[in-house]
Design a protein around this motif. Structure first.
Motif, mmCIF file in Angstrom:
data_model
loop_
_atom_site.group_PDB
_atom_site.id
_atom_site.type_symbol
_atom_site.label_atom_id
_atom_site.label_comp_id
_atom_site.label_asym_id
_atom_site.label_seq_id
_atom_site.Cartn_x
_atom_site.Cartn_y
_atom_site.Cartn_z
ATOM 1 N N LEU A 99 -57.888 5.234 79.492
ATOM 2 C CA LEU A 99 -57.095 6.447 79.348
ATOM 3 C C LEU A 99 -56.390 6.823 80.649
ATOM 4 O O LEU A 99 -55.303 7.385 80.621
ATOM 5 C CB LEU A 99 -57.983 7.616 78.900
ATOM 6 N N ALA A 100 -57.007 6.520 81.767
ATOM 7 C CA ALA A 100 -56.403 6.846 83.060
ATOM 8 C C ALA A 100 -55.302 5.834 83.398
ATOM 9 O O ALA A 100 -55.219 4.761 82.792
ATOM 10 C CB ALA A 100 -57.470 6.839 84.154
ATOM 11 N N LYS A 101 -54.469 6.175 84.363
ATOM 12 C CA LYS A 101 -53.355 5.322 84.747
ATOM 13 C C LYS A 101 -53.856 3.950 85.203
ATOM 14 O O LYS A 101 -54.769 3.850 86.020
ATOM 15 C CB LYS A 101 -52.547 5.979 85.856
ATOM 16 N N HIS A 102 -53.230 2.900 84.670
ATOM 17 C CA HIS A 102 -53.566 1.543 85.090
ATOM 18 C C HIS A 102 -52.971 1.300 86.471
ATOM 19 O O HIS A 102 -51.817 1.643 86.738
ATOM 20 C CB HIS A 102 -53.012 0.533 84.087
ATOM 21 N N PRO A 103 -53.716 0.680 87.387
ATOM 22 C CA PRO A 103 -53.205 0.491 88.755
ATOM 23 C C PRO A 103 -51.956 -0.369 88.834
ATOM 24 O O PRO A 103 -51.193 -0.251 89.808
ATOM 25 C CB PRO A 103 -54.387 -0.182 89.481
ATOM 26 N N ASP A 104 -51.709 -1.231 87.844
ATOM 27 C CA ASP A 104 -50.522 -2.089 87.871
ATOM 28 C C ASP A 104 -49.373 -1.548 87.036
ATOM 29 O O ASP A 104 -48.356 -2.220 86.866
ATOM 30 C CB ASP A 104 -50.877 -3.492 87.365
ATOM 31 N N ALA A 105 -49.530 -0.345 86.479
ATOM 32 C CA ALA A 105 -48.482 0.246 85.639
ATOM 33 C C ALA A 105 -47.767 1.356 86.389
ATOM 34 O O ALA A 105 -48.390 2.110 87.150
ATOM 35 C CB ALA A 105 -49.083 0.784 84.345
ATOM 36 N N GLY A 109 -50.527 6.891 81.120
ATOM 37 C CA GLY A 109 -50.782 6.790 79.689
ATOM 38 C C GLY A 109 -51.912 5.825 79.384
ATOM 39 O O GLY A 109 -52.342 5.046 80.246
ATOM 40 N N VAL A 110 -52.408 5.908 78.158
ATOM 41 C CA VAL A 110 -53.450 4.975 77.725
ATOM 42 C C VAL A 110 -52.857 3.576 77.650
ATOM 43 O O VAL A 110 -51.646 3.409 77.468
ATOM 44 C CB VAL A 110 -54.037 5.405 76.372
ATOM 45 N N TRP A 111 -53.713 2.561 77.765
ATOM 46 C CA TRP A 111 -53.196 1.198 77.890
ATOM 47 C C TRP A 111 -54.190 0.179 77.358
ATOM 48 O O TRP A 111 -55.388 0.427 77.263
ATOM 49 C CB TRP A 111 -52.884 0.874 79.352
ATOM 50 N N PHE A 112 -53.623 -0.973 76.997
ATOM 51 C CA PHE A 112 -54.364 -2.213 76.811
ATOM 52 C C PHE A 112 -53.869 -3.189 77.876
ATOM 53 O O PHE A 112 -52.689 -3.181 78.223
ATOM 54 C CB PHE A 112 -54.110 -2.833 75.436
ATOM 55 N N ALA A 113 -54.751 -4.019 78.369
ATOM 56 C CA ALA A 113 -54.364 -5.053 79.327
ATOM 57 C C ALA A 113 -54.529 -6.410 78.656
ATOM 58 O O ALA A 113 -55.645 -6.822 78.338
ATOM 59 C CB ALA A 113 -55.213 -4.963 80.595
ATOM 60 N N LEU A 114 -53.411 -7.099 78.430
ATOM 61 C CA LEU A 114 -53.398 -8.378 77.719
ATOM 62 C C LEU A 114 -53.137 -9.515 78.691
ATOM 63 O O LEU A 114 -52.450 -9.347 79.706
ATOM 64 C CB LEU A 114 -52.320 -8.377 76.630
ATOM 65 N N GLU A 115 -53.659 -10.683 78.358
ATOM 66 C CA GLU A 115 -53.489 -11.843 79.226
ATOM 67 C C GLU A 115 -52.015 -12.224 79.338
ATOM 68 O O GLU A 115 -51.290 -12.273 78.347
ATOM 69 C CB GLU A 115 -54.290 -13.029 78.686
ATOM 70 N N ASP A 116 -51.588 -12.482 80.562
ATOM 71 C CA ASP A 116 -50.209 -12.864 80.851
ATOM 72 C C ASP A 116 -50.006 -14.331 80.455
ATOM 73 O O ASP A 116 -50.642 -15.218 81.026
ATOM 74 C CB ASP A 116 -49.935 -12.673 82.344
ATOM 75 N N ARG A 123 -53.570 -10.280 83.841
ATOM 76 C CA ARG A 123 -53.332 -9.447 82.669
ATOM 77 C C ARG A 123 -52.155 -8.513 82.902
ATOM 78 O O ARG A 123 -51.874 -8.115 84.038
ATOM 79 C CB ARG A 123 -54.581 -8.642 82.301
ATOM 80 N N VAL A 124 -51.466 -8.179 81.807
ATOM 81 C CA VAL A 124 -50.318 -7.285 81.840
ATOM 82 C C VAL A 124 -50.691 -5.996 81.110
ATOM 83 O O VAL A 124 -51.124 -6.043 79.955
ATOM 84 C CB VAL A 124 -49.099 -7.922 81.155
ATOM 85 N N PRO A 125 -50.537 -4.833 81.736
ATOM 86 C CA PRO A 125 -50.838 -3.581 81.039
ATOM 87 C C PRO A 125 -49.700 -3.177 80.107
ATOM 88 O O PRO A 125 -48.532 -3.190 80.492
ATOM 89 C CB PRO A 125 -50.996 -2.568 82.177
ATOM 90 N N LEU A 126 -50.053 -2.829 78.885
ATOM 91 C CA LEU A 126 -49.120 -2.234 77.936
ATOM 92 C C LEU A 126 -49.518 -0.768 77.784
ATOM 93 O O LEU A 126 -50.609 -0.455 77.302
ATOM 94 C CB LEU A 126 -49.185 -2.942 76.582
ATOM 95 N N VAL A 127 -48.636 0.123 78.198
ATOM 96 C CA VAL A 127 -48.940 1.547 78.261
ATOM 97 C C VAL A 127 -48.286 2.279 77.090
ATOM 98 O O VAL A 127 -47.135 2.029 76.754
ATOM 99 C CB VAL A 127 -48.449 2.146 79.600
ATOM 100 N N PHE A 128 -49.032 3.194 76.474
ATOM 101 C CA PHE A 128 -48.480 4.047 75.420
ATOM 102 C C PHE A 128 -47.682 5.166 76.091
ATOM 103 O O PHE A 128 -48.154 6.287 76.233
ATOM 104 C CB PHE A 128 -49.597 4.639 74.574
ATOM 105 N N VAL A 129 -46.455 4.857 76.500
ATOM 106 C CA VAL A 129 -45.638 5.831 77.210
ATOM 107 C C VAL A 129 -45.141 6.912 76.259
ATOM 108 O O VAL A 129 -45.252 8.106 76.526
ATOM 109 C CB VAL A 129 -44.462 5.147 77.919
ATOM 110 N N ASP A 130 -44.558 6.509 75.138
ATOM 111 C CA ASP A 130 -44.115 7.462 74.133
ATOM 112 C C ASP A 130 -45.308 7.796 73.248
ATOM 113 O O ASP A 130 -45.959 6.907 72.705
ATOM 114 C CB ASP A 130 -42.983 6.864 73.291
ATOM 115 N N HIS A 131 -45.578 9.091 73.086
ATOM 116 C CA HIS A 131 -46.849 9.499 72.504
ATOM 117 C C HIS A 131 -46.795 9.775 71.009
ATOM 118 O O HIS A 131 -47.783 10.254 70.437
ATOM 119 C CB HIS A 131 -47.380 10.732 73.237
ATOM 120 N N ALA A 132 -45.682 9.485 70.341
ATOM 121 C CA ALA A 132 -45.632 9.663 68.899
ATOM 122 C C ALA A 132 -46.616 8.717 68.222
ATOM 123 O O ALA A 132 -46.657 7.519 68.505
ATOM 124 C CB ALA A 132 -44.210 9.406 68.377
#
Length: 209
Positions: A99-105, A109-116, A123-132
């Motif tokens: 839920l906290a900010k990812h250090p590489d983003a 926003g909340v995030w998942f970190a997926l393998e690059d 890993r690459v962070p995918l952040v839920f920037v738009d909250h809809a």
């Protein structure tokens, strides 16, 4: 979850059914707002009636609701379909999330970190920037006090796409044969306004919608 025989996620029939339900829900909400707006004007045609003032908040909410469906939710459904037609599903366990900010983003926003795919072991962070439509995901990503049964609803995680550009994530649907809660994510600097990756685009630290 028999997805290994499918060349893309779209050839997986339960996925098509999940997307159809996803689109139908968005259309139902859109037409609900439009019909409710029309019905209220049809029933109360006298602008002097106090009821028109009482309904003013609904009119404003309906305008915003229609805008959100046309500007965000329906285009996202199209982007989900496009992504599913281009990528196979991966069923991933124990995906890092927070839920906290990812250090590489760059975005909060909340995030998942997926393998690059281009850099094994990273890993690459995918952040839920738009909250809809993200509240459901936020509750299940959770934190230390989140109930285990909530976290289990997104374990394993269905993932289709490239975390460097665009992706779709989903939870496991009832019966375990298909996905539910399809959600489109993208790296903001790597796609155009239609959610299509730029030619050769790759941005490590931006996020999603």
């Amino acid at each position: 979850m028999q997805t290994d025989r499918c060349t893309t996620a779209w050839t997986h029939m339960p996925t098509r059914h999940a997307w159809t339900r996803h689109l139908a829900a968005r259309l139902l909400v859109l037409f609900g707002w439009i019909f409710g707006w029309y019905l209220s004007f049809w029933l109360f045609t006298d602008p002097q009636q106090w009821i028109l003032w009482a309904l003013a908040p609904y009119y404003l909410a309906s305008i915003y609701g229609i805008y959100v469906q046309l500007k965000a939710n329906l285009p996202a459904a199209v982007r989900i379909r496009r992504t599913l037609r281009a990528h196979p599903w991966q069923i991933l366990a124990d995906v890092p999330r927070g839920l906290a900010k990812h250090p590489d983003a760059l975005d909060d926003g909340v995030w998942f970190a997926l393998e690059d795919p281009g850099r094994p072991g990273e890993r690459v962070p995918l952040v839920f920037v738009d909250h809809a439509r993200t509240y459901w995901w936020i509750r299940r990503i959770g934190g230390p006090r989140t109930k285990a049964e909530l976290k289990a609803q997104i374990e394993p995680l269905w993932f289709a796409g490239d975390p460097r550009t665009v992706a779709v994530v989903a939870a496991t649907g009832r019966g375990g044969r298909g996905p539910k809660r399809l959600h489109f994510l993208y790296q903001r600097g790597a796609v155009d306004r239609r959610g299509i990756p730029h030619q050769g685009g790759r941005v490590r630290s931006h996020g999603t919608g």
